[in-house]
Design a protein around this motif. Structure first.
Motif, short mmCIF file in Angstrom:
data_model
loop_
_atom_site.label_atom_id
_atom_site.label_comp_id
_atom_site.label_asym_id
_atom_site.label_seq_id
_atom_site.Cartn_x
_atom_site.Cartn_y
_atom_site.Cartn_z
N PRO A 1 0.54 10.65 3.47
CA PRO A 1 -0.20 9.40 3.72
C PRO A 1 0.71 8.27 4.24
CG PRO A 1 -0.73 10.29 1.55
CD PRO A 1 0.34 11.16 2.11
N THR B 1 0.95 8.51 7.92
CA THR B 1 -0.27 8.53 8.74
C THR B 1 -1.09 7.25 8.60
OG1 THR B 1 -1.38 9.73 6.95
CG2 THR B 1 -0.49 11.05 8.76
N THR B 2 -0.69 6.37 7.69
CA THR B 2 -1.40 5.09 7.52
C THR B 2 -0.39 3.96 7.44
OG1 THR B 2 -1.37 5.36 5.12
CG2 THR B 2 -3.34 6.13 6.27
N ARG C 1 6.08 3.73 8.70
CA ARG C 1 5.90 5.19 8.87
C ARG C 1 7.19 5.83 9.39
NH1 ARG C 1 0.07 6.27 11.81
NH2 ARG C 1 -0.97 4.37 11.17
#
Lengths: 203, 203
Positions: free
Chosen positions: A84, A87-88, A94
Motif C-alpha cells: 500500500p 501504491t497510494t 512511494r
C-alpha cells in the motif's frame, strides 16, 4: 526457511543433508562464482557431494534451478511495489518506500538477487527474468515521473536518469554487502535514502 | 584508435580485417556476453571469422586477451586518481573530480570496464585485476576520510559507505549506458555529481 513445507513436497525431500532450499542455496552460490553457463552439472555434483540423480530428485534441470532462484528475487522485489505504501499517497514517499524495500529484499535475498543482476539473457528463462526486471525498473521510473508531475522531483533531474542512478546504487550493494558485516540492512537503507533524497525536494 | 602504432607492432598485424585492437574489441564483447570462463577459443574463432592460429597471431592465449583488456580499464581509472585535481586541494573537490573522471572513463571504455566489473576472480589474472580495483576503491575511500577530517563530509555519512555507494552508482552505468543513447557522458557526470553532492557539505 524452506518452501518444502508445502503439501506434497515431502516427495521432493528424503535425501539426508539437503532439502530443496539448502540445495538451491549451494547451486546459486556456484552460479554466482562461475556464471550460470559455465557451471556444469558435474561441478554442482562435486560441490554438493551428491550424485546427479540425487540432484535430479530435487530439480528437473539446471534451468529449473535457475528459474526457481530468480523467482525468489523477482517475487520479493515485485511485492515491495505492490505494498500500500507504494501504491497510494504522494510519489516521493512511494519512491522512498520502494527503494528502502529494495535494499531490504536485496540484503535478505542476496544470492538470488546477485544472480538476477548478473544475467546475460542467453536462455529463455534468463530473458523472461530480465523482462520482469525491466518491468520493475519501469514501475520505479513511473514513480519518478509522477513525482515530477507532483513537483517533488528536482526540476533538473530527468526521471529516467533518477531511476537508473538510484536503482543502480541499490543494485551495486550485491557487489560488497555481506550479511555478517558491520552495516545493518536498516542502516544501509538509511544511507541509500540520504542519497536518493538529493533528487527530491521537500513537499 | 590502435596501440599497434608502436614500433614492432607491424609484426602483430598483417591479417586483413583485424588489427589487434579491433580483434580485442570483438573478444571483449564475447567475454561480456558469455562470461570469460564460458567463452571458448572456438566461439571466438567463429565470431571473428578467423582460425585459431590467426587469433594466436595477435595474442598468446585467451588469458592474455583478458589481461590486455583489463589493463585498458584499470590504467584509465588509475590515471584519473593521479591527475593534479585529484592529488591537490580540498578533498571534496578531489572527490568530485575523480567521480566525474570515473564516469568519463567508464563511458569511453565501456566494454573493458564492464568486463572488469563482472570479474569473479577465478584466475590469477582476474585476481590481480581485482586487487588493482580494490586499490582504486581504497583511494576514493581515503578521499572521503580526508573530507571527513576537513569537515566537508556530512557527519552522519560513513566514509566507507560513501565510497561504496557513490562508486556503486558510477559502476552501475555499465548495465545500461549506451554510447549512442540520448545522454552525453558530461550530462551523465553532472547527474551523478548531483547525487554525490548529497553526501558533502558546502565549504
Amino acid at each position: 526457511m524452506t518452501t518444502d513445507a508445502a503439501p506434497g513436497a515431502a516427495a521432493r525431500r528424503g535425501r539426508p543433508g539437503y532439502d530443496r532450499d539448502r540445495l538451491l542455496a549451494v547451486v546459486v552460490q556456484a552460479f554466482n562464482d562461475h556464471g550460470y553457463e559455465a557451471t556444469s552439472l558435474g561441478m554442482l555434483s562435486e560441490r554438493l557431494g551428491l550424485s546427479r540423480s540425487a540432484i535430479y530428485h530435487h530439480f528437473d534441470s539446471k534451468e529449473q534451478m535457475l528459474e526457481v532462484a530468480l523467482a525468489q528475487a523477482l517475487d520479493g522485489l515485485e511485492a515491495v511495489f505492490d505494498e500500500p505504501e507504494a501504491t497510494t499517497g504522494p510519489a516521493d514517499a512511494r519512491i522512498r518506500h520502494v527503494l528502502r524495500g529494495a535494499v531490504l529484499v536485496l540484503t535478505a535475498e542476496l544470492p538470488s538477487v546477485t544472480l538476477l543482476l548478473r544475467l546475460r539473457g542467453n536462455t529463455e528463462v534468463e530473458r523472461a527474468a530480465l523482462a520482469r526486471r525491466r518491468a520493475i525498473d519501469g514501475r520505479l521510473r513511473a514513480l519518478f515521473e509522477r513525482a515530477r508531475d507532483e513537483g517533488t522531483l528536482r526540476p533538473e533531474v530527468d526521471p529516467r536518469l533518477a531511476e537508473r542512478l538510484t536503482f543502480g546504487m541499490v543494485n551495486s550493494l550485491v557487489e560488497w554487502y555481506r550479511p555478517d558485516g558491520r552495516t545493518s540492512p536498516e542502516a544501509l537503507a538509511d544511507a541509500v535514502l540520504a542519497y536518493v533524497d538529493a533528487g527530491l525536494t521537500a513537499r
